[in-house]
Structure formats: structure tokens, C-alpha cells
Scaffold this active site. Sequence first.
Site, PDB file in Angstrom:
ATOM      1  NE  ARG A 119      41.318  -6.068  24.540  1.00  0.00           N
ATOM      2  CZ  ARG A 119      40.168  -6.714  24.609  1.00  0.00           C
ATOM      3  NH1 ARG A 119      39.839  -7.570  23.668  1.00  0.00           N
ATOM      4  NH2 ARG A 119      39.354  -6.539  25.624  1.00  0.00           N
ATOM      5  CG  ASN A 157      37.327  -6.570  19.045  1.00  0.00           C
ATOM      6  OD1 ASN A 157      36.399  -7.307  18.718  1.00  0.00           O
ATOM      7  ND2 ASN A 157      37.559  -6.228  20.303  1.00  0.00           N
ATOM      8  CD  GLU A 158      34.501  -4.112  22.390  1.00  0.00           C
ATOM      9  OE1 GLU A 158      35.447  -3.866  23.154  1.00  0.00           O
ATOM     10  OE2 GLU A 158      33.440  -4.618  22.765  1.00  0.00           O
ATOM     11  CD  GLU A 328      33.013  -9.160  21.755  1.00  0.00           C
ATOM     12  OE1 GLU A 328      33.062  -8.946  22.984  1.00  0.00           O
ATOM     13  OE2 GLU A 328      33.878  -8.770  20.967  1.00  0.00           O
ATOM     14  CD1 TRP A 336      34.910  -7.763  30.923  1.00  0.00           C
ATOM     15  CD2 TRP A 336      33.690  -6.046  31.697  1.00  0.00           C
ATOM     16  NE1 TRP A 336      33.820  -7.618  30.091  1.00  0.00           N
ATOM     17  CE2 TRP A 336      33.058  -6.565  30.540  1.00  0.00           C
ATOM     18  CE3 TRP A 336      33.100  -4.960  32.338  1.00  0.00           C
ATOM     19  CZ2 TRP A 336      31.871  -6.051  30.025  1.00  0.00           C
ATOM     20  CZ3 TRP A 336      31.909  -4.447  31.825  1.00  0.00           C
ATOM     21  CH2 TRP A 336      31.316  -4.992  30.679  1.00  0.00           C
ATOM     22  CG  PHE A 378      39.348 -16.678  35.829  1.00  0.00           C
ATOM     23  CD1 PHE A 378      39.428 -18.066  35.826  1.00  0.00           C
ATOM     24  CD2 PHE A 378      40.367 -15.963  36.433  1.00  0.00           C
ATOM     25  CE1 PHE A 378      40.498 -18.724  36.412  1.00  0.00           C
ATOM     26  CE2 PHE A 378      41.440 -16.609  37.023  1.00  0.00           C
ATOM     27  CZ  PHE A 378      41.516 -17.997  37.008  1.00  0.00           C
ATOM     28  CG  HIS A 379      34.937 -12.979  29.560  1.00  0.00           C
ATOM     29  ND1 HIS A 379      33.866 -13.521  28.878  1.00  0.00           N
ATOM     30  CD2 HIS A 379      34.710 -11.641  29.617  1.00  0.00           C
ATOM     31  CE1 HIS A 379      33.039 -12.538  28.537  1.00  0.00           C
ATOM     32  NE2 HIS A 379      33.536 -11.388  28.971  1.00  0.00           N
TER      33      HIS A 379
HETATM   34  C1  GLA Z   1      35.013  -6.874  24.531  1.00  0.00           C
HETATM   35  C2  GLA Z   1      36.017  -7.383  23.530  1.00  0.00           C
HETATM   36  C3  GLA Z   1      36.302  -8.835  23.657  1.00  0.00           C
HETATM   37  C4  GLA Z   1      36.412  -9.251  25.105  1.00  0.00           C
HETATM   38  C5  GLA Z   1      35.137  -8.875  25.796  1.00  0.00           C
HETATM   39  C6  GLA Z   1      35.098  -9.299  27.246  1.00  0.00           C
HETATM   40  O1  GLA Z   1      33.735  -6.846  24.113  1.00  0.00           O
HETATM   41  O2  GLA Z   1      35.650  -7.109  22.201  1.00  0.00           O
HETATM   42  O3  GLA Z   1      37.500  -9.116  22.973  1.00  0.00           O
HETATM   43  O4  GLA Z   1      37.500  -8.632  25.698  1.00  0.00           O
HETATM   44  O5  GLA Z   1      35.010  -7.482  25.779  1.00  0.00           O
HETATM   45  O6  GLA Z   1      33.848  -9.044  27.814  1.00  0.00           O
END
Ligand code: GLA
Length: 702
Positions: A119, A157-158, A328, A336, A378-379
Site C-alpha cells: 500500500r 492515508n499517510e 489514529e 509493529w 494482531f494490531h
Molecule cells: C498507520 C496506518 C494504519 C495502520 C496503523 C498501524 O498509522 O495509517 O492503516 O497500519 O499504522 O499502527
Amino acid sequence: MTPHQPIFGPRARGILHGADYNPDQWLHMPHVIDEDFVLMKRAGANIMNVGIFAWAALEPREGEFHFEWLDDILDRLAEINGFACLATPSGSRPQWLSIAYPETNRVGPNRVRNLPGRRHNHNYSSPVMKEKVTIMNTKLASRYKDHPALLVWHVSNEYGGEDHSDLSQQAFRLWLKKRYNDDLDALNRAWWTAFWSHSYRDWSEIESPAPHGETSLHGLVIDWKRFVTHQTIEFMKVEIAPLRRFTPEVPITTNFMGTYPGIDYFKFSSIIDVVSWDSYPQWHAPYGHGSTGRSAEAENDYRRAADVGFSHDLMRSIKRGRPFMLMESTPSVTNWQPVAKLKRPGVHILSSLQAVAHGADTVEYFQWRKSRGSSEKFHGAVVDHVGHGETRVFAEVAELGEILKKLERVAGSTVPASVAIVFDWECRWALDESQGPRNDGRTAYVETVMNHYRAFHKAGVPVDIVDGDGSIDGYRIVVAPMMYMVKPGFAERVRAHVEAGGAFVATYWSGIVDETDLCFLGGFPGPLRSILGIWSEEIDALYPGETNGVVFRDGNSVELSGRYTGYELCDLIHAETAEVLATYESDFYAGRPAVTCNTVGAGKAYYIAARMEEEFLDALYGRLIDLLDVPCAISSTLPHGVVASVRRGAESAFIFIQNYTPSRKTVDLPAETRFIDMLTGDKPGAKIELEAYGVSVLRIEN
Ligand code: GLA
């Protein structure tokens, strides 16, 4: 600063509570989605970030669109009086798009094109990619423009990373031509390309930095990084255009990543309406840098809290103090970080309210529900694989949901900062690239800025973060740690600030290069030299474990005394017009100035010549806070490990008292102030008790 309005206007009141929600992963199990909506109500959740990676569910084949499932989710959100933070799905592309249009895949610095599968990997210079997001975003905006659940757009996203495809190389050259007014000689001079025979004879010879170890042209690297920010924004503008066309009233955000190195977030200020960011502190982890001599375990979270506070303040400052969204955070653990230690009871609420204390008007999570498969199964999530709400994590989330309802009045209030700390991405890039007194990773720009910030955090002094291009009007103290790159206009703004009575603090390794990384000639710190009243002749780098003492002189004008320790970098300066406050204790530069103060107009400019231990920064900034009469969140002295932050609204001030230690703390309240405890409704007396990792929110009528 006047209080802002709540960021979503009158439609959504209070501090919103929610999460990234991926029902597109569960469409084949509709009972799970039914359960989600029951649990959302129980958790006090009222905003869901939907559609973030849902392109394949929305357009499974090119030109074939399926919005029914999203219609259903938005309708259900509206039914529970909730809102959608509706995403454009470009954070991740469907397989068909990557395969049919290889140009949409990103090319790495090694010039190898990515294969489909990850992604955050689109090519921001690709016309096809821009066309496809325009089609998708137009459909989303036109379909949901009047939907009662649509509250805010979450664009992609990010955003991050960079692309080295031919398309981006061409765009880079065009961007450079504009930047250097079509004058290749000007670029050659700015990048000092005569060095090692790197001169360009034609624009077509210019290539993005390649992974050959270090790149010799630092000016190229810095301009490339500027271009990456520019190109990311250009792509975002394409994404935004249909959203603005159909929904001019709906605010737009994109989620940032704090001090992420690759993008200069300040440049997004004018194109987004609301800042949002993703915060994942490593609570309870051994704290990496600096030494305090105190027990590490009791200190870790207190020290970490300062770094997190800095990131919140940085994010809030991108829109000049407007409240932001905590987009978030994890309700429990990440999958991670090196060690996924569980947050101790209370820490989830403490950490979430820390964000609110620094200006967040939402508390949101990644993720609502754990995915059943793939890399984030597992997050941490509000809803675990067990599928019900009878878990420790769910209970804390639901408790926070109740707390946030009690904090409705806080929404829209602002953080009244009279101190600004300079954090500049371009300066950071230049320092990261530079080969100089420290090549062992200890140039440490981010860490250095955070170390200076920590002194104010501990003192409960609200701080804004500005970049080297931003306004510093209205602050009493401006601190620019390690301002290696000084861009045009900065020194003039600093001079005006000091002349008008402000304090300015600079450190070693400042005023070394200009905006294209050319060293200032005629003496460091370049344009800051006459303001600081010093000349820096040399800089000494110390090996790990080596130190030098810095001793305040008797009778110095700021009335500081004692001996402190400097380490890693010691600037050898001459006081020109500045008063010498402290001198080095040892080595061949014993007796030479280590801390100085220069009077300019009604104000003073301080220079800290060595990298100094925390106790020094506490002492110096504590003194400046007193001298400049800088307001603190609370006037009483807080126990070690407890922090106070403040937000101010039109009618009330809100004081957040946060205990970052695993032990109970008693906090004295100032006798003259009348508080109302917003969480209990009580009027506290002279003291409040904070549980381990406890937090209290007190309201004062203005
Ligand atoms: C980022 C992403 C999320 C997810 C989180 C996991 O912030 O935007 O989609 O992958 O990390 O911590």
C-alpha cells in the site's frame, strides 16, 4: 490567540470518539457488522473513518462501481447519530489498477519499479493515477454530498515515500527550472556543482539522488526533498478538487505522522482544513536518549510524554493552533513496535486525554475491529477476535467514551502558547545530509529540539512549534535549537522579535548554511551573528563519555549559578557584543564563553554553545519563564512525573493534570483559584489525588 470554533462547526459538538473502520473486510459476514453498530453505541463511539483502503470493494473491476455497502454503513452511522470521516481510497490500489497501468506503481531510488502488492505505493506523478482518483473521488463526493453522516473527508492515508520514475524525473526538472528561473548557472552555483566536476550543462542531465551511499551534492538532495513534498501536495490537490466541487462545506484532512522525516507538513497548512495525525507512543519502553540519573522505570513514561506532547504541539501548530484530530492511536498495542507491551491500566485514558490537552478535538483509533487475516490481524483494536465487548481494552475505551462526553465544552478551545520552538524540516534534511562534526548519528536534530521542548513541558508551559519560514509574532520566548540552516527572512523576524522585548535562544551549530546548503561566508552563525553578538570560530566534537563543565560566572545578569555538563558538541565562540554568562571549565578552551546573552533593543538573545544536560536546560528556561513572565498551566509546583497542560475557551480554561508514573501522586492546587473537576463534578479543595497513570481535568471560569 482567540478561541477557535469547534472544528466541525455546529453539526458535531464535543470531542468525537471513533476509529478506522473496515467493514469492507467483513461484507461476507453481515452479522459482524450488525454487532459492530451495537458495540459502537456501547463504546460511546460517534465517528468512524471509513473506506480508507476500500478501493477494491468500491471498484472491483475497472469502471464497475459498488457503493451499496458503503451506503448501508453511512446510513447506519447516521441512525446511531454518528459521523463518517469518509476516506478517498488511494492509500492502497486494487490489483487491476496496478497491473493494467504499470505507471501507477512507484519506482524506487534504485530505479526499479515496485510490483503490485503493498500500500502507500502509488506514483504521484502518474497522469493515469490522477485520472483514476479523480473518477473515484468524484463518485464518492457526488454520491454522499448530502448524506447526513458525512462530516469530514479523510484524503488518502499517510501520504509518504517518494517516486523516482521518469515521470517524476521530468516533473522534478520542471520544478527546478521554475525555482531557478530557467537559469541553470544559478542552479549550478546554488548546488556548488563545480565540486567534483558535477556541473550540469543541460537540465536533462539532472537526476534525483540515487542510492550510491551519500550524495555529494547536498543542495540536490534538499531540493529533491522539497520537490517530494511539492509533488505529494500536487497529487493531493487532484484528490481534493472533486471534493471541494461537490462539498465545499465539508472540511478536508489527511492524516500525518508527527515528525515523519520525508514530508514538510507545514507546507500543507493552506490546503487542508483540519490537521489530523496518527500517534503511536511506545509507552513503558526504556527511554532512549538523555540521562537524568533517576530510576529509569519511573522516568520512562514521563520522558516519553514530553516527546509525544511535542508531536501533538507540532501537529496543532501546522494550522496555527486550530484544534486537530487524533486520527489514529492504538487502544492497546501495535503489531509493529519491537515489543508490544500492553498499556498499563489507566494509560489508554491518560494518553488519549494528553492528546485532548494539547488540542485534539477527536480521539480515534486504529482500529475498530481486528482483521481476521493479513498483516494487521494482531494490531490492537477496540473489538478483539473474541467479538464481544467483555474485554479489558473495550472497557477502558467505553470508560473514555463517557469521559469525553463530560469534556464537551473543551472542543474548540485553544492552547494559549507564548513560547515558540522552531522545528524546520528543511533544516533537518540539511543536517541529516551534512557531513561535519558528528557523523555517528548524534547530530540528532529531532532529539535536540525535543530536549529543549522538555524543559517547558515539565514546567507546564504551553508551546507552539513554528518552522523557519513561519511568523513568530506574539511570542515572548522563541527557541531555535541547532538552526543549522537559516533561510531568508528568519534573522529579520528574530531581530524584530528581540528588539520588541522578546527572548531568543539559539545553540551551537546554528547559522551555518543558507537555504541551498551553501555555508555563510564571513563568520558563523551567519545572519544571526549580530543578533547573538558572538562569532563561532570552531566546533569541537566529543567522544561518547567525554564531557566539559560549563560554569556560570558570578554576578551574571540572569542570576544563574552553578556548574553544568556539556557533551557531544562544544562550540568555540568569541563574545563580540554579548555578555558572557558561563564559561567552559576544562580543555584548551577552558575559560572561553559557553553561554552568552546579547541585548538587542528591549530584548535579549541567548546563545548556548555546547550541547547541555537536561538540568541546564531546566535551569535556563526556568529563569527565562520567570523573567519574561510566561504563564504556566498551573501556578503550584507539581510532583515529579506529573505534568499540567491548558486549553482556553471563550468562557473557561481547562487544566489537564497528568500523572505519568506508576505511583499515586498528590497535587497541590493554587489556593486562589476555584476549580471544578470535570470528570467528577466536584469542587476540589487544596489538593487532588491522582492514581497511578491518573488524569484530572479541572475547569476554571475565565
Ligand atoms: C498507520 C496506518 C494504519 C495502520 C496503523 C498501524 O498509522 O495509517 O492503516 O497500519 O499504522 O499502527
